[in-house]
Design a protein around this motif. Sequence first.
Motif, PDB file in Angstrom:
ATOM      1  N   SER A 356      36.389  41.574  36.122  1.00  0.00           N
ATOM      2  CA  SER A 356      35.978  42.869  35.587  1.00  0.00           C
ATOM      3  C   SER A 356      34.547  43.166  36.021  1.00  0.00           C
ATOM      4  CB  SER A 356      36.063  42.872  34.057  1.00  0.00           C
ATOM      5  OG  SER A 356      37.382  42.606  33.626  1.00  0.00           O
ATOM      6  N   ARG A 357      34.264  44.419  36.245  1.00  0.00           N
ATOM      7  CA  ARG A 357      32.904  44.823  36.609  1.00  0.00           C
ATOM      8  C   ARG A 357      32.544  46.080  35.828  1.00  0.00           C
ATOM      9  NH1 ARG A 357      36.433  46.047  40.732  1.00  0.00           N
ATOM     10  NH2 ARG A 357      36.546  48.252  41.317  1.00  0.00           N
ATOM     11  N   ALA A 358      31.322  46.512  35.973  1.00  0.00           N
ATOM     12  CA  ALA A 358      30.860  47.689  35.225  1.00  0.00           C
ATOM     13  C   ALA A 358      31.752  48.890  35.528  1.00  0.00           C
ATOM     14  CB  ALA A 358      29.411  47.993  35.588  1.00  0.00           C
ATOM     15  N   GLY A 359      32.294  49.486  34.470  1.00  0.00           N
ATOM     16  CA  GLY A 359      33.148  50.663  34.637  1.00  0.00           C
ATOM     17  C   GLY A 359      34.579  50.352  35.007  1.00  0.00           C
ATOM     18  N   HIS A 360      34.942  49.071  35.123  1.00  0.00           N
ATOM     19  CA  HIS A 360      36.313  48.719  35.512  1.00  0.00           C
ATOM     20  C   HIS A 360      36.750  47.454  34.769  1.00  0.00           C
ATOM     21  CE1 HIS A 360      39.907  48.089  37.908  1.00  0.00           C
ATOM     22  NE2 HIS A 360      39.496  46.850  38.163  1.00  0.00           N
ATOM     23  N   GLU A 361      37.898  47.550  34.118  1.00  0.00           N
ATOM     24  CA  GLU A 361      38.492  46.393  33.449  1.00  0.00           C
ATOM     25  C   GLU A 361      39.609  45.845  34.332  1.00  0.00           C
ATOM     26  OE1 GLU A 361      37.647  44.989  30.585  1.00  0.00           O
ATOM     27  OE2 GLU A 361      36.115  46.423  29.986  1.00  0.00           O
ATOM     28  N   ALA A 362      39.512  44.586  34.698  1.00  0.00           N
ATOM     29  CA  ALA A 362      40.544  43.955  35.535  1.00  0.00           C
ATOM     30  C   ALA A 362      41.700  43.505  34.654  1.00  0.00           C
ATOM     31  CB  ALA A 362      39.959  42.781  36.301  1.00  0.00           C
ATOM     32  N   GLU A 363      42.462  44.481  34.168  1.00  0.00           N
ATOM     33  CA  GLU A 363      43.522  44.188  33.197  1.00  0.00           C
ATOM     34  C   GLU A 363      44.903  44.157  33.825  1.00  0.00           C
ATOM     35  OE1 GLU A 363      43.366  46.822  29.911  1.00  0.00           O
ATOM     36  OE2 GLU A 363      41.479  46.018  29.129  1.00  0.00           O
ATOM     37  N   GLU A 364      45.078  44.814  34.961  1.00  0.00           N
ATOM     38  CA  GLU A 364      46.394  44.890  35.580  1.00  0.00           C
ATOM     39  C   GLU A 364      46.610  43.696  36.519  1.00  0.00           C
ATOM     40  OE1 GLU A 364      48.635  47.234  34.745  1.00  0.00           O
ATOM     41  OE2 GLU A 364      47.148  47.996  33.324  1.00  0.00           O
ATOM     42  N   ILE A 365      47.855  43.304  36.655  1.00  0.00           N
ATOM     43  CA  ILE A 365      48.178  42.195  37.554  1.00  0.00           C
ATOM     44  C   ILE A 365      47.762  42.535  38.988  1.00  0.00           C
ATOM     45  CG2 ILE A 365      50.103  40.917  38.589  1.00  0.00           C
ATOM     46  CD1 ILE A 365      51.470  40.977  35.852  1.00  0.00           C
ATOM     47  N   LYS A 366      47.859  43.797  39.346  1.00  0.00           N
ATOM     48  CA  LYS A 366      47.492  44.197  40.716  1.00  0.00           C
ATOM     49  C   LYS A 366      45.993  44.009  40.989  1.00  0.00           C
ATOM     50  CE  LYS A 366      46.991  49.060  39.386  1.00  0.00           C
ATOM     51  NZ  LYS A 366      47.537  50.431  39.539  1.00  0.00           N
ATOM     52  N   ASP A 367      45.182  43.901  39.939  1.00  0.00           N
ATOM     53  CA  ASP A 367      43.752  43.666  40.139  1.00  0.00           C
ATOM     54  C   ASP A 367      43.476  42.266  40.698  1.00  0.00           C
ATOM     55  OD1 ASP A 367      42.822  46.164  39.208  1.00  0.00           O
ATOM     56  OD2 ASP A 367      43.066  45.524  37.139  1.00  0.00           O
ATOM     57  N   LEU A 368      44.463  41.377  40.605  1.00  0.00           N
ATOM     58  CA  LEU A 368      44.323  40.034  41.162  1.00  0.00           C
ATOM     59  C   LEU A 368      44.755  39.954  42.620  1.00  0.00           C
ATOM     60  CD1 LEU A 368      45.816  38.247  38.056  1.00  0.00           C
ATOM     61  CD2 LEU A 368      43.551  37.739  38.935  1.00  0.00           C
ATOM     62  N   ALA A 369      45.250  41.067  43.147  1.00  0.00           N
ATOM     63  CA  ALA A 369      45.783  41.063  44.518  1.00  0.00           C
ATOM     64  C   ALA A 369      44.719  40.633  45.522  1.00  0.00           C
ATOM     65  CB  ALA A 369      46.300  42.460  44.873  1.00  0.00           C
TER      66      ALA A 369
END
Length: 493
Positions: A356-369
């Motif tokens: 996760s970074r400022a303004g973005h939550e790495a909550e979706e599985i696709k964020d790990l792509a």
Amino acid sequence: MNDMNWLAIYPEILLLVMGCVVALADLWVTDEQRRPTYWLTQLTLVVVGGMHFAYFDAGVTTYAMQGMVVADPMGHLLAGFACVATLITLVYARPYAASREMLKGELFILALFALLGINVMLSANNFLVIYLGLELMSLSLYALVALRRDHAVSTEAAMKYFVLGALASGFLLYGLSMMYGATGSLTIPEVFDVITKGIPNKSVLVFGTVFVVAGLAFKLGAAPFHMWVPDVYQGAPTAVTLMIGGAPKLAAFAITVRLLVEGMSGLAVDWQQMLVVLSVMSLLVGNLAAIAQTNFKRMLAYSTIANMGFMVLGLTAGVVNESTQWGSNAYSAAMFYAVTYVLTTLGTFGMVILLSRAGHEAEEIKDLAGLAKRSPWFALVMTLFMFSLAGIPPMVGFYAKLAVLQALVVNGHPFYLGLAIFAVVVSLVGAFYYLRIVKVMFFDAPADTTPLAAPADVRFVMTLNGAAVLVFGLMPGGLLELCKVAIRQALAT
């Protein structure tokens, strides 16, 4: 039993005092990064955890507060692990909180008071003390979930958590009041004595046990009392989700043992049947629902439900055909599972925080792509966590599952053999969604090709966390023996 014995609760006294000191000291902190508050909190956790591990090493069981508190190896070992879990959580949480205007004194103060509630629960020898610790922990966690007051999703999650948590506390309190009405005592050993001697109105006891088990199932997040887990895990800030999914699970395990095993083992035939239903439903609901999730935090929430089901499964095999000879083995396996699950979930949610970074939550599985292209090292560490949760050797999660399965089949009862086979089959189904994460990290194209950067302390702790999952999997005997020693001492007193 009538002595106050302040020495036995020195760690809790120190934690309370330092919680107040941190709250006062933070008023004069001007550093936006809250470094003095952070390091004072971490120093407190190191000292309190060290005290608990030293008390555990002494191997002595003492009673305090006129028998309302028991300081035994099981409580000290779990309290030490709870301190370590909170310390790691705050290391992961600080960069995340700083980028979301959450890095305030309240984050550290509430974490300390939640830990104090956990410690009170771990050392409780009385119904009122259990409830006192439970409410202190719960109220601190409710406030932490709502820490982002301007964030609608977090506020909604806090409301759900508060309402359903209050319902769970009501269930537990009503069950405990019925146990008091039936036995005439609030102290757990006295309740045990009354139940084992036999009393005329067993129906009141069984009715009270139903409410106690329901309250405990809420706190564990076991199906069908799991409805709060996915929504709260998804809606809470990820740093707070980690606090909820870490140390409190150790406290929930401890009060389950204190109430059901130490206090109501005379009713084991009744509550073990309830736990079997809870574990079977949790394994089914958790593993099947997780497959359909696209939100990573929600998937991990259903994974928690499934893992709590597996842990509860260990508690069902303590008394077989009215024989308690397998009790120590079964309960120590469940304790080992709880500790290793917390160790793994710390790293898993820590990785979500890191992504996760400022303004973005790495909550979706696709964020790990494509994580392997952005940071091969962190992708490898995350793979260790996923393999551990899936129960793939040589990770510690495999041995934790094996210990529970061994506790089920060692008594030779066909019913427990069937439960073990069911657990294996459902876990194989559940392995799909963990391996899917590994596939996404290594084979999917990344949406963001920026190399993944992390503060030095986060990188170091994350690496240690991954190494611990591997090392305890390769050499599980030491930790498992500690759990056996703790459980044997608890059952002996």
